[in-house]
Design a protein around this motif. Structure first.
Motif, PDB file in Angstrom:
ATOM      1  N   ALA A 108      36.763  34.103  -9.886  1.00 54.76           N
ATOM      2  CA  ALA A 108      36.384  35.502  -9.587  1.00 54.76           C
ATOM      3  C   ALA A 108      37.638  36.383  -9.570  1.00 54.76           C
ATOM      4  N   LEU A 109      38.741  35.853  -9.064  1.00 56.61           N
ATOM      5  CA  LEU A 109      39.994  36.635  -9.061  1.00 56.61           C
ATOM      6  C   LEU A 109      40.478  36.885 -10.485  1.00 56.61           C
ATOM      7  N   LYS A 110      40.285  35.889 -11.356  1.00 54.76           N
ATOM      8  CA  LYS A 110      40.695  36.074 -12.771  1.00 54.76           C
ATOM      9  C   LYS A 110      39.882  37.203 -13.405  1.00 54.76           C
ATOM     10  N   HIS A 111      38.591  37.235 -13.137  1.00 52.97           N
ATOM     11  CA  HIS A 111      37.762  38.323 -13.686  1.00 52.97           C
ATOM     12  C   HIS A 111      38.208  39.666 -13.124  1.00 52.97           C
ATOM     13  N   HIS A 112      38.537  39.669 -11.840  1.00 48.55           N
ATOM     14  CA  HIS A 112      38.988  40.913 -11.208  1.00 48.55           C
ATOM     15  C   HIS A 112      40.300  41.376 -11.871  1.00 48.55           C
ATOM     16  N   ALA A 113      41.183  40.421 -12.132  1.00 49.18           N
ATOM     17  CA  ALA A 113      42.470  40.765 -12.773  1.00 49.18           C
ATOM     18  C   ALA A 113      42.223  41.365 -14.159  1.00 49.18           C
ATOM     19  N   GLN A 114      41.246  40.809 -14.888  1.00 48.30           N
ATOM     20  CA  GLN A 114      40.932  41.358 -16.223  1.00 48.30           C
ATOM     21  C   GLN A 114      40.394  42.781 -16.109  1.00 48.30           C
ATOM     22  N   ALA A 115      39.533  43.002 -15.128  1.00 50.21           N
ATOM     23  CA  ALA A 115      38.973  44.352 -14.932  1.00 50.21           C
ATOM     24  C   ALA A 115      40.094  45.331 -14.575  1.00 50.21           C
ATOM     25  N   LEU A 116      41.045  44.880 -13.775  1.00 55.57           N
ATOM     26  CA  LEU A 116      42.149  45.773 -13.391  1.00 55.57           C
ATOM     27  C   LEU A 116      43.076  46.032 -14.577  1.00 55.57           C
ATOM     28  N   ALA A 117      43.263  44.998 -15.430  1.00 52.80           N
ATOM     29  CA  ALA A 117      44.115  45.187 -16.615  1.00 52.80           C
ATOM     30  C   ALA A 117      43.527  46.290 -17.496  1.00 52.80           C
ATOM     31  N   ALA A 118      42.192  46.333 -17.592  1.00 47.32           N
ATOM     32  CA  ALA A 118      41.533  47.368 -18.403  1.00 47.32           C
ATOM     33  C   ALA A 118      41.796  48.760 -17.836  1.00 47.32           C
ATOM     34  N   ARG A 119      42.162  48.842 -16.568  1.00 49.15           N
ATOM     35  CA  ARG A 119      42.489  50.138 -15.937  1.00 49.15           C
ATOM     36  C   ARG A 119      43.995  50.363 -15.887  1.00 49.15           C
ATOM     37  N   ASN A 120      44.744  49.475 -16.550  1.00 47.63           N
ATOM     38  CA  ASN A 120      46.215  49.540 -16.543  1.00 47.63           C
ATOM     39  C   ASN A 120      46.817  49.323 -15.156  1.00 47.63           C
ATOM     40  N   VAL A 121      46.142  48.531 -14.338  1.00 48.93           N
ATOM     41  CA  VAL A 121      46.708  48.159 -13.038  1.00 48.93           C
ATOM     42  C   VAL A 121      47.414  46.818 -13.211  1.00 48.93           C
ATOM     43  N   ALA A 122      48.691  46.772 -12.859  1.00 47.59           N
ATOM     44  CA  ALA A 122      49.487  45.560 -13.077  1.00 47.59           C
ATOM     45  C   ALA A 122      49.163  44.516 -12.009  1.00 47.59           C
ATOM     46  N   THR A 123      48.844  43.316 -12.460  1.00 46.35           N
ATOM     47  CA  THR A 123      48.559  42.209 -11.534  1.00 46.35           C
ATOM     48  C   THR A 123      49.254  40.951 -12.033  1.00 46.35           C
ATOM     49  N   GLU A 124      49.370  39.971 -11.160  1.00 44.71           N
ATOM     50  CA  GLU A 124      49.874  38.653 -11.579  1.00 44.71           C
ATOM     51  C   GLU A 124      48.969  37.586 -10.998  1.00 44.71           C
ATOM     52  N   MET A 125      48.431  36.715 -11.862  1.00 43.90           N
ATOM     53  CA  MET A 125      47.722  35.546 -11.342  1.00 43.90           C
ATOM     54  C   MET A 125      48.775  34.534 -10.907  1.00 43.90           C
ATOM     55  N   LEU A 126      48.595  33.975  -9.719  1.00 35.46           N
ATOM     56  CA  LEU A 126      49.560  33.007  -9.188  1.00 35.46           C
ATOM     57  C   LEU A 126      48.877  31.650  -9.103  1.00 35.46           C
ATOM     58  N   ASP A 127      49.489  30.636  -9.745  1.00 35.78           N
ATOM     59  CA  ASP A 127      48.913  29.310  -9.561  1.00 35.78           C
ATOM     60  C   ASP A 127      49.293  28.812  -8.163  1.00 35.78           C
ATOM     61  N   ARG A 128      48.742  27.671  -7.809  1.00 37.04           N
ATOM     62  CA  ARG A 128      48.897  27.194  -6.432  1.00 37.04           C
ATOM     63  C   ARG A 128      50.374  27.118  -6.023  1.00 37.04           C
ATOM     64  N   LEU A 129      51.212  26.551  -6.916  1.00 37.24           N
ATOM     65  CA  LEU A 129      52.610  26.365  -6.529  1.00 37.24           C
ATOM     66  C   LEU A 129      53.354  27.689  -6.422  1.00 37.24           C
ATOM     67  N   SER A 130      53.087  28.618  -7.365  1.00 33.38           N
ATOM     68  CA  SER A 130      53.782  29.924  -7.264  1.00 33.38           C
ATOM     69  C   SER A 130      53.328  30.672  -6.019  1.00 33.38           C
ATOM     70  N   LEU A 131      52.039  30.552  -5.679  1.00 27.39           N
ATOM     71  CA  LEU A 131      51.562  31.243  -4.477  1.00 27.39           C
ATOM     72  C   LEU A 131      52.209  30.645  -3.225  1.00 27.39           C
ATOM     73  N   LEU A 132      52.302  29.312  -3.189  1.00 30.43           N
ATOM     74  CA  LEU A 132      52.927  28.683  -2.019  1.00 30.43           C
ATOM     75  C   LEU A 132      54.423  28.992  -1.952  1.00 30.43           C
ATOM     76  N   ALA A 133      55.042  29.201  -3.123  1.00 31.76           N
ATOM     77  CA  ALA A 133      56.467  29.597  -3.108  1.00 31.76           C
ATOM     78  C   ALA A 133      56.598  31.012  -2.559  1.00 31.76           C
ATOM     79  N   ALA A 134      55.646  31.870  -2.922  1.00 23.54           N
ATOM     80  CA  ALA A 134      55.711  33.269  -2.449  1.00 23.54           C
ATOM     81  C   ALA A 134      55.308  33.384  -0.986  1.00 23.54           C
ATOM     82  N   GLU A 135      54.296  32.612  -0.574  1.00 22.00           N
ATOM     83  CA  GLU A 135      53.771  32.700   0.801  1.00 22.00           C
ATOM     84  C   GLU A 135      53.614  31.281   1.348  1.00 22.00           C
ATOM     85  N   PRO A 136      54.733  30.668   1.784  1.00 21.94           N
ATOM     86  CA  PRO A 136      54.702  29.239   2.165  1.00 21.94           C
ATOM     87  C   PRO A 136      53.858  28.939   3.398  1.00 21.94           C
ATOM     88  N   TRP A 137      53.467  29.960   4.125  1.00 20.63           N
ATOM     89  CA  TRP A 137      52.678  29.764   5.345  1.00 20.63           C
ATOM     90  C   TRP A 137      51.220  29.425   5.047  1.00 20.63           C
TER      91      TRP A 137
END
Ligand SMILES: Cc1cc2nc3c(=O)[nH]c(=O)nc-3n(C[C@H](O)[C@H](O)[C@H](O)COP(=O)(O)OP(=O)(O)OC[C@H]3O[C@@H](n4cnc5c(N)ncnc54)[C@H](O)[C@@H]3O)c2cc1C
Length: 381
Positions: A108-137
């Motif tokens: 569902a987040l991937k679909h949301h990211a696609q919808a936002l891309a169509a509006r030129n809103v910059a997003t980044e999908m984070l896989d599990r490891l990148s998300l845990l690196a960004a927010e280790p808590w």
């Protein structure tokens, strides 16, 4: 300065009323603000200060565009408030993270990211490891997430204090009065009756938040249908930067403050004007936060509180002129009043000063009422 031949009176000193008063005072208008309580408290103090129109997934196009434009205006608005007050509201536009804990939510987040891309809103999908690196808590069972760039947060309590000071520096008067009554004839507004007597006004703005339908002396056609929607929150004492971004998890969001407070919110409940913190509300939030991040369990709970969002039947605010000349509405900002303060202030000041209100028309009190197919619900088109 305004062409209405008199002072502007704002009733309600939440972020919405204060932002309008500040904007008008900066433009040179004579402004008085009245509140029956402490300025900058109520919902504007209770909120989380998240500035996240895209994470909120607003479906109404006019509201989404209004929120997006207010987000764009935030940095310049905060600069002006800081310059006038010397108080930094700590705006942080470093993105908002939405964490998913199973594959369906991640999809569902991937679909949301696609919808936002169509509006030129910059997003980044984070896989599990990148998300845990960004927010280790986050708990190790997290599946991945979405970072929406450009969204963020502001310390709404500091912003309230800053706006009070900025209004005063720019010459707007803020007074306390408990029994306020609008006086008008069948055509136009005349003034406001206060504890200290009658004040003439060229324009009066109802910025009474969740209580906007209770302002006395207003003809029925100008009374906005506002319903309080209660929200409970609590704060943990966490190390600074333990949580880096405002983060949505299942059933709650977490918003870090620069002083180490970590806000956890918020419940949503139609409970009249009840502002109590309840065991049930705290249980729901604690369960959601600790399920997403067991690492939070040892932090002290330092505060809990509740506030009333100004809800409306269709989720849109009521902004702009009313059938009574000189009587304006600026209420019903529901979940996004902190975000919407800058754009509301600019457009309301335009409407009051120059009668320019085209951009406010989707939020007019005149929008027609129609019954939706679901019984018992009223919508406004
Ligand atoms: C728990 C919670 C979390 C939230 N999180 C966010 C968020 O992350 N981002 C976001 O953008 N928004 C958020 N909101 C929503 C946001 O806080 C509100 O939309 C916003 O604060 C509304 O501002 P306001 O000035 O209209 O109302 P308020 O801040 O409620 O101010 C209304 C003022 O009017 C005064 N008043 C009322 N009636 C009268 C009267 N008759 N006479 C005199 N004075 C009167 C009151 O005393 C009060 O000071 C949240 C709200 C809650 C409760």
């Amino acid at each position: 300065m305004n062409d209405r031949g008199g002072d502007v009176v704002v009733v309600g000193a939440g972020l919405i009323g204060l932002a309008i008063a500040f904007e008008l005072a900066e433009r040179g208008a004579t402004v008085r603000v009245y509140d029956r309580g402490e300025p900058g408290r109520a919902a504007s103090w209770a909120g989380a200060g998240m500035l996240a129109p895209y994470t909120e997934r607003l479906t109404d196009e006019a509201l989404l565009e209004f929120c997006a434009s207010s987000l764009r205006e935030y940095p310049a608005f905060v600069e002006r408030v800081l310059a006038a007050s010397g108080i930094d509201p700590r705006l942080r536009l470093d993105g908002v993270v939405h964490a998913a804990f199973n594959d369906a939510d991640l999809q569902a987040l991937k679909h949301h990211a696609q919808a936002l891309a169509a509006r030129n809103v910059a997003t980044e999908m984070l896989d599990r490891l990148s998300l845990l690196a960004a927010e280790p808590w986050l708990g190790s069972h997290v599946a991945g997430g979405l970072l929406v760039n450009g969204e963020g947060r502001v310390d709404n309590r500091r912003l309230g204090r800053a706006l009070v000071s900025a209004c005063q520096t720019r010459g707007a008067l803020i007074d306390r009065s408990s029994a306020l009554r609008v006086e008008c004839d069948e055509r136009r507004v005349l003034g406001l009756r206060t504890d200290l007597g009658f004040v003439t006004a060229g324009a009066i703005v109802n910025a009474c938040g969740a209580w906007a339908s209770q302002l006395q002396g207003v003809p029925p056609a100008c009374v906005p249908p506002i319903e309080p929607i209660k929200g409970e929150m609590f704060a943990l004492a966490a190390p600074v930067d333990f949580v880096r971004h405002a983060t949505w998890v299942l059933g709650a969001y977490l918003v870090p403050r620069d002083d180490g407070r970590l806000l956890v919110g918020a419940t949503m409940e139609s409970a009249g004007f009840d502002e109590r913190v309840t065991a049930h509300g705290m249980h729901e939030l604690l369960h959601a936060a600790l399920s997403a991040a067991p690492s939070l369990r040892s932090f002290a709970v330092t505060e809990s509180w509740a506030g009333l969002r100004p809800g409306t039947p269709d989720g849109l605010p009521f902004l702009g002129p009313t059938p009574i000349d000189g009587f304006f509405l600026a209420c019903g900002h529901y979940r996004n009043g902190i975000l919407l303060a800058p754009a509301t202030a600019r457009l309301m000041a335009d409407a009051i000063e120059t009668k320019t209100d085209a951009e406010l028309r989707p939020f007019s009190i005149d929008r027609r009422r129609t019954e939706e197919s679901s019984p018992g619900r009223t919508t406004y088109v």
